[in-house]
Design a protein around this motif. Structure first.
Motif, PDB file in Angstrom:
ATOM      1  N   ARG A  46       0.853  -1.188   0.000  1.00  0.00           N
ATOM      2  CA  ARG A  46       0.000   0.000   0.000  1.00  0.00           C
ATOM      3  C   ARG A  46       0.887   1.235   0.000  1.00  0.00           C
ATOM      4  NH1 ARG A  46      -3.952   0.067   4.900  1.00  0.00           N
ATOM      5  NH2 ARG A  46      -4.737  -1.726   3.714  1.00  0.00           N
ATOM      6  N   ARG A  47       0.501   2.266  -0.743  1.00  0.00           N
ATOM      7  CA  ARG A  47       1.347   3.458  -0.830  1.00  0.00           C
ATOM      8  C   ARG A  47       0.528   4.722  -0.615  1.00  0.00           C
ATOM      9  NH1 ARG A  47       2.679   4.997  -7.058  1.00  0.00           N
ATOM     10  NH2 ARG A  47       0.523   5.092  -7.820  1.00  0.00           N
ATOM     11  N   THR A  48       1.192   5.740  -0.084  1.00  0.00           N
ATOM     12  CA  THR A  48       0.602   7.065   0.080  1.00  0.00           C
ATOM     13  C   THR A  48       1.172   7.981  -0.993  1.00  0.00           C
ATOM     14  OG1 THR A  48       0.355   6.755   2.468  1.00  0.00           O
ATOM     15  CG2 THR A  48       0.284   9.013   1.635  1.00  0.00           C
ATOM     16  N   VAL A  49       0.293   8.684  -1.714  1.00  0.00           N
ATOM     17  CA  VAL A  49       0.725   9.498  -2.852  1.00  0.00           C
ATOM     18  C   VAL A  49       0.023  10.851  -2.822  1.00  0.00           C
ATOM     19  CG1 VAL A  49       1.209   7.498  -4.315  1.00  0.00           C
ATOM     20  CG2 VAL A  49      -1.071   8.503  -4.328  1.00  0.00           C
ATOM     21  N   ILE A  50       0.608  11.798  -3.536  1.00  0.00           N
ATOM     22  CA  ILE A  50      -0.040  13.079  -3.826  1.00  0.00           C
ATOM     23  C   ILE A  50      -0.514  13.009  -5.271  1.00  0.00           C
ATOM     24  CG2 ILE A  50       0.178  15.581  -3.903  1.00  0.00           C
ATOM     25  CD1 ILE A  50       0.509  14.366  -1.122  1.00  0.00           C
ATOM     26  N   ASN A  51      -1.816  13.126  -5.477  1.00  0.00           N
ATOM     27  CA  ASN A  51      -2.391  12.999  -6.815  1.00  0.00           C
ATOM     28  C   ASN A  51      -2.934  14.330  -7.314  1.00  0.00           C
ATOM     29  OD1 ASN A  51      -1.941  10.275  -7.335  1.00  0.00           O
ATOM     30  ND2 ASN A  51      -3.849   9.642  -6.346  1.00  0.00           N
ATOM     31  N   SER A  52      -2.983  14.451  -8.611  1.00  0.00           N
ATOM     32  CA  SER A  52      -3.647  15.570  -9.267  1.00  0.00           C
ATOM     33  C   SER A  52      -4.915  15.049  -9.931  1.00  0.00           C
ATOM     34  CB  SER A  52      -2.738  16.193 -10.323  1.00  0.00           C
ATOM     35  OG  SER A  52      -3.438  17.195 -11.053  1.00  0.00           O
ATOM     36  N   GLY A  53      -6.067  15.585  -9.540  1.00  0.00           N
ATOM     37  CA  GLY A  53      -7.282  15.246 -10.247  1.00  0.00           C
ATOM     38  C   GLY A  53      -8.000  14.013  -9.784  1.00  0.00           C
ATOM     39  N   ASN A  54      -8.239  13.872  -8.480  1.00  0.00           N
ATOM     40  CA  ASN A  54      -9.023  12.737  -8.007  1.00  0.00           C
ATOM     41  C   ASN A  54     -10.525  12.994  -8.076  1.00  0.00           C
ATOM     42  OD1 ASN A  54      -6.946  10.978  -7.584  1.00  0.00           O
ATOM     43  ND2 ASN A  54      -6.927  11.152  -5.361  1.00  0.00           N
ATOM     44  N   GLN A  55     -10.926  14.263  -8.182  1.00  0.00           N
ATOM     45  CA  GLN A  55     -12.324  14.565  -8.484  1.00  0.00           C
ATOM     46  C   GLN A  55     -12.461  15.055  -9.915  1.00  0.00           C
ATOM     47  OE1 GLN A  55     -14.353  17.508  -6.048  1.00  0.00           O
ATOM     48  NE2 GLN A  55     -16.177  17.443  -7.343  1.00  0.00           N
ATOM     49  N   SER A  56     -11.654  16.027 -10.286  1.00  0.00           N
ATOM     50  CA  SER A  56     -11.662  16.558 -11.657  1.00  0.00           C
ATOM     51  C   SER A  56     -10.235  16.678 -12.146  1.00  0.00           C
ATOM     52  CB  SER A  56     -12.330  17.934 -11.712  1.00  0.00           C
ATOM     53  OG  SER A  56     -13.668  17.879 -11.275  1.00  0.00           O
ATOM     54  N   SER A  57      -9.984  16.320 -13.369  1.00  0.00           N
ATOM     55  CA  SER A  57      -8.646  16.463 -13.936  1.00  0.00           C
ATOM     56  C   SER A  57      -8.229  17.927 -13.912  1.00  0.00           C
ATOM     57  CB  SER A  57      -8.619  15.954 -15.379  1.00  0.00           C
ATOM     58  OG  SER A  57      -8.969  14.586 -15.428  1.00  0.00           O
ATOM     59  N   SER A  58      -7.045  18.212 -13.400  1.00  0.00           N
ATOM     60  CA  SER A  58      -6.529  19.583 -13.411  1.00  0.00           C
ATOM     61  C   SER A  58      -6.268  19.997 -14.849  1.00  0.00           C
ATOM     62  CB  SER A  58      -5.253  19.678 -12.578  1.00  0.00           C
ATOM     63  OG  SER A  58      -5.510  19.371 -11.226  1.00  0.00           O
ATOM     64  N   ARG A  59      -6.628  21.234 -15.189  1.00  0.00           N
ATOM     65  CA  ARG A  59      -6.553  21.659 -16.589  1.00  0.00           C
ATOM     66  C   ARG A  59      -6.553  23.170 -16.695  1.00  0.00           C
ATOM     67  NH1 ARG A  59     -12.665  19.627 -17.107  1.00  0.00           N
ATOM     68  NH2 ARG A  59     -11.749  18.237 -15.553  1.00  0.00           N
ATOM     69  N   ILE A  60      -6.159  23.654 -17.849  1.00  0.00           N
ATOM     70  CA  ILE A  60      -6.332  25.061 -18.214  1.00  0.00           C
ATOM     71  C   ILE A  60      -6.778  25.090 -19.660  1.00  0.00           C
ATOM     72  CG2 ILE A  60      -3.891  25.366 -18.858  1.00  0.00           C
ATOM     73  CD1 ILE A  60      -4.219  28.294 -17.834  1.00  0.00           C
ATOM     74  N   GLY A  61      -7.750  25.959 -19.957  1.00  0.00           N
ATOM     75  CA  GLY A  61      -8.308  25.981 -21.296  1.00  0.00           C
ATOM     76  C   GLY A  61      -8.607  27.384 -21.779  1.00  0.00           C
ATOM     77  N   PHE A  62      -8.767  27.490 -23.073  1.00  0.00           N
ATOM     78  CA  PHE A  62      -9.117  28.741 -23.739  1.00  0.00           C
ATOM     79  C   PHE A  62     -10.257  28.431 -24.712  1.00  0.00           C
ATOM     80  CE2 PHE A  62      -4.681  28.555 -22.710  1.00  0.00           C
ATOM     81  CZ  PHE A  62      -4.371  29.799 -22.167  1.00  0.00           C
TER      82      PHE A  62
END
Length: 337
Positions: A46-62
């Motif tokens: 089992r591992r402990t991690v820092i994740n990006s986007g566990n509810q919504s994917s991190s993003r930037i848009g135009f």
């Protein structure tokens, strides 16, 4: 004289062009979480991690529009994924979405990299909003259903009596058979709190035959309750390859609190089966910021290695770890702008 008349006509049209309006919006989502993930595979801890986007994917848009007159608009959207934990970008800079097109009384026509018709049905009928551990995004991994279409032409009609039609063609751009082309269509119905959708894809992946993909989804919102479910199928060419997934979920909102639960069933014709249950909780700090927690666990049979997917991450046992039962827990914060 003809040149002078033409020049005069062009000059008289200049005010019309000057009145054209162009609007560009910068938007995004920043989502980071601390997670405990366990594949349950032999030799893996089992591992402990820092994740990006566990509810919504991190993003930037135009995205933007230009008014062309007579109800016609030019539209564009480019959207890049960001790994908030490391600052890295997706392998394709604007791989989430990159389209340009026209919008008018006929509907919307776009060209580029776009979400597939089936993706629209699956997203609208997932109570988790294709976020949190236990979403239906696991049906789009391992070359199952197709979520995004590169090299594609896409059409979406304006609603008529609640019905909308989506159609897409994605060019495989191969010089020899099989072409790699994908054709897709979906029909959606929305009326108040009711949603119904169905979609179909046909993919020329192998010379021996075409892959077929199906999606059927439904949702109903009444008061503080949301009920959603779907049936997703990826029927690939070859024996015992058919994949099926069923999701049934509900959500309840009270004030800034929202509670979620989803049950999922996965099967492949080769005998692999996996049952998942997942829960989530979100607390709204404002209209744009919330904190959340989610837990999901999969129970595979002796042939199964199904995993658990959140918006941007997955916890999946290695292919050789038949019967492993993965699980995941996370606490995170999400901000949209």
């Amino acid at each position: 004289m003809q040149y002078k008349a033409l020049a005069a006509a062009l000059i008289t049209t200049l005010p019309l062009f000057a009145h054209a309006q162009t609007n560009v919006t910068i938007y995004g989502v920043m989502d980071a979480a601390i997670a405990v993930e366990d594949t349950d595979a032999p030799g893996e801890k089992r591992r402990t991690v820092i994740n990006s986007g566990n509810q919504s994917s991190s993003r930037i848009g135009f995205r933007g529009t230009e008014d062309l007159g007579n109800g016609l608009k030019a539209i564009f959207n480019i959207e890049a994924g960001v790994s908030l934990d490391t600052g890295a970008a997706d392998s394709a800079l604007f791989g989430r979405r990159s389209v340009v097109g026209l919008q008018g009384n006929f509907g919307q026509l776009t060209v580029g990299r776009e979400y597939s018709p089936i993706a629209s049905v699956a997203a609208a009928s997932d109570v988790f909003g294709q976020g949190f551990y236990g979403s239906n995004l696991s049906a789009f991994t391992s070359n199952r259903l197709t979520r995004r279409l590169s090299n594609s032409v896409n059409y979406k009609s304006n609603p008529i009596a609640g019905f909308s039609v989506l159609a897409a063609y994605s060019a495989g751009e191969r010089s020899a058979d099989p072409s790699g082309d994908l054709s897709g269509v979906a029909l959606e119905y929305k009326n108040g709190g009711l949603y119904l959708g169905a979609g179909y894809h046909q993919l020329e992946r192998l010379a021996s035959g075409d892959d077929k993909e199906y999606a059927f989804g439904a949702g109903y919102t009444f008061g503080a309750f949301d009920l959603k479910g779907n049936y997703l199928v990826a029927d690939q060419t070859g024996a015992n390859n058919k994949f099926e997934q069923i999701n049934v979920g509900g959500a309840y909102t009270t004030g800034p609190n929202k509670f979620f639960v989803n049950l999922q069933r996965n099967e492949i014709d080769n005998g692999a089966k996996g049952n998942l249950w997942a829960v989530a909780y979100s607390y709204a700090l404002s209209k744009r910021t919330n904190i959340y927690t989610t837990y999901g666990t999969m129970r595979n049979n002796e042939r199964g290695v199904f995993g658990i997917n959140s918006s941007s991450t997955n916890v999946t046992p290695p292919a050789a770890a038949l019967g492993a039962d993965p699980s995941a827990f996370t606490v995170g914060v999400r901000h949209s702008f």
